[in-house]
Design an enzyme around this catalytic site. Sequence first.
Site, PDB file in Angstrom:
ATOM      1  N   ASN A  74       0.781  -1.277  -0.085  1.00  0.00           N
ATOM      2  CA  ASN A  74      -0.125  -0.174  -0.014  1.00  0.00           C
ATOM      3  C   ASN A  74       0.823   1.229  -0.018  1.00  0.00           C
ATOM      4  O   ASN A  74       0.237   2.403  -0.473  1.00  0.00           O
ATOM      5  CB  ASN A  74      -1.098   0.006   1.257  1.00  0.00           C
ATOM      6  CG  ASN A  74      -0.276  -0.289   2.479  1.00  0.00           C
ATOM      7  OD1 ASN A  74       0.105  -1.514   2.364  1.00  0.00           O
ATOM      8  ND2 ASN A  74      -0.340   0.375   3.497  1.00  0.00           N
ATOM      9  N   GLN A  89      -4.894  -3.877  -1.935  1.00  0.00           N
ATOM     10  CA  GLN A  89      -4.547  -2.858  -2.855  1.00  0.00           C
ATOM     11  C   GLN A  89      -4.453  -3.273  -4.297  1.00  0.00           C
ATOM     12  O   GLN A  89      -4.513  -2.835  -5.331  1.00  0.00           O
ATOM     13  CB  GLN A  89      -3.179  -2.480  -2.536  1.00  0.00           C
ATOM     14  CG  GLN A  89      -2.995  -1.570  -1.441  1.00  0.00           C
ATOM     15  CD  GLN A  89      -3.540  -0.255  -1.530  1.00  0.00           C
ATOM     16  OE1 GLN A  89      -4.042   0.413  -2.625  1.00  0.00           O
ATOM     17  NE2 GLN A  89      -4.121   0.332  -0.498  1.00  0.00           N
ATOM     18  N   HIS A 146     -13.739  -0.010   0.241  1.00  0.00           N
ATOM     19  CA  HIS A 146     -13.517   1.251   0.051  1.00  0.00           C
ATOM     20  C   HIS A 146     -12.056   1.579  -1.012  1.00  0.00           C
ATOM     21  O   HIS A 146     -11.838   2.699  -1.188  1.00  0.00           O
ATOM     22  CB  HIS A 146     -13.461   1.966   1.442  1.00  0.00           C
ATOM     23  CG  HIS A 146     -12.294   1.949   2.246  1.00  0.00           C
ATOM     24  ND1 HIS A 146     -11.390   2.809   2.343  1.00  0.00           N
ATOM     25  CD2 HIS A 146     -11.718   0.841   3.026  1.00  0.00           C
ATOM     26  CE1 HIS A 146     -10.515   2.407   3.069  1.00  0.00           C
ATOM     27  NE2 HIS A 146     -10.709   1.142   3.602  1.00  0.00           N
ATOM     28  N   CYS A 188       5.652  12.859  12.152  1.00  0.00           N
ATOM     29  CA  CYS A 188       6.375  13.270  13.271  1.00  0.00           C
ATOM     30  C   CYS A 188       5.501  13.684  14.183  1.00  0.00           C
ATOM     31  O   CYS A 188       5.552  13.780  15.802  1.00  0.00           O
ATOM     32  CB  CYS A 188       7.491  14.478  12.970  1.00  0.00           C
ATOM     33  SG  CYS A 188       8.702  13.956  11.935  1.00  0.00           S
TER      34      CYS A 188
HETATM   35  C1  LIG Z   1      -6.495  -0.398   3.374  1.00  0.00           C
HETATM   36  C2  LIG Z   1      -5.592  -1.784   3.437  1.00  0.00           C
HETATM   37  C3  LIG Z   1      -6.230  -2.663   4.444  1.00  0.00           C
HETATM   38  C4  LIG Z   1      -7.295  -2.215   5.441  1.00  0.00           C
HETATM   39  O1  LIG Z   1      -8.264  -2.291   4.630  1.00  0.00           O
HETATM   40  P1  LIG Z   1      -9.806  -1.679   5.700  1.00  0.00           P
HETATM   41  O2  LIG Z   1     -10.901  -1.959   5.049  1.00  0.00           O
HETATM   42  O3  LIG Z   1      -9.412  -0.125   5.581  1.00  0.00           O
HETATM   43  O4  LIG Z   1      -9.710  -2.193   6.999  1.00  0.00           O
HETATM   44  C5  LIG Z   1      -5.538  -3.907   4.666  1.00  0.00           C
HETATM   45  N1  LIG Z   1      -4.440  -4.140   3.896  1.00  0.00           N
HETATM   46  C6  LIG Z   1      -3.850  -3.278   2.892  1.00  0.00           C
HETATM   47  C7  LIG Z   1      -2.661  -3.770   1.870  1.00  0.00           C
HETATM   48  C8  LIG Z   1      -4.570  -1.916   2.728  1.00  0.00           C
HETATM   49  O5  LIG Z   1      -4.156  -1.039   1.877  1.00  0.00           O
END
Ligand SMILES: *Cc1c(COP(=O)(O)O)cnc(C)c1O
Length: 389
Positions: free
Chosen positions: A154, A182, A204, A327
Amino acid sequence: MQDRFVYADNAATTPVAAEVLEKMMPFLTTQYGNPSTLYTLGHSSHDAVEEARKEVALLMNAQPEEIFFTGCGSESDNMALRGWLHSPQNKGKRHLITTAIEHHAILYTAQALEKEGFDVTYLPVDKNGMVELDKLAAAIRPDTALVSVMFANNEIGTINPIGKIGALCREKGVIFHTDAVQAYGHVPVDVKAMNIDMLSLSGHKINAPKGVGAIYIRKGLSPAPFITGGGQEKGRRSGTENVAGIVALGEAARLKRIHMEKESAYLRSLSKKLIDRVLKLPQTILTGHPTERLPGTCSFCINAIEGESLVLMLDMNGICASTGSACSTGSLDPSHVLLGIGLSHEISHGSLRLTLGPQNTEEDVDYILERLEQVVTTLRAMSPIWHAE
Ligand SMILES: *Cc1c(COP(=O)(O)O)cnc(C)c1O
């Protein structure tokens, strides 16, 4: 200062597609029946959930009965790791293999399992963020219960050789899970051809709303459920179904099945333009694999810049971006992903991630480039550590 609004953080979340919203709307209004009920109103909810299950399965070459809906990608990751290690089918094996650069939904779950007494190997990755097959093969032991390797990262967008990892695990008789949050809907995923036993995905990240995810569990495998109750999702995940969210996820998967190829070609060309120009900034590097990367992910480290300042200044220009360094949270630790690919703390502090989506245009990219160049120049002029060569 803000002449335009550009959302370039599609790896954090994506906007809900208009078609997706339209498809889910009846289930938030008139079609409110509980899918478990006997009367007709409930039937339409039930049928809509099953239709969505087919669509989610189709986009990864799975059977609909191998798809289980969850509340998010994190829940799916938890179900795979905790559920499998605690499953009677696992026959008490206590070793988990994952990588050093997973999403926290995997990493923190692995750490929690270590506290329970499980043994975890965190595989290092190469400088591009890829898992090395020989290192994985060497880490597999007779008591290895599960290998969990993310499909695509990600932060840096690197895509792992999932088919090869799947083949290796199958040959060694070890169950293989991949966090494909992803990747699913962005690049081709085929659970059969790639020998994947479990796969996590999230709504999402593919233009469905937040709060709905799914897990593929290969037929015959039974991770232990951790939400017990009414027995929904064949007892794997109790709780009345998020019908509208599930319908949205199904529609998002259908749209990705139709448009993914075209979208990814478009995103590759937009990203190429952005990456080529950003790399013309002095002392700037691309992070992640040069070619095996997600089509919309553009990730960099810009020397002598503080990532957080950069993101805040881009925000003042109407641009949403992200950084691996934070930070303000009180820690000076940069992202575990950037450290995991061997970058120094100093370099990692200047990380910038711009993730494009199909809604982004050439004009968006031009605007990002114009403003980014100005902001970098301004920040470097104020930086005590900047020395142009
Ligand atoms: C966004 C993400 C998740 C978490 O998914 P959610 O639906 O926000 O809990 C897990 N793994 C990766 C690689 C992601 O990018």
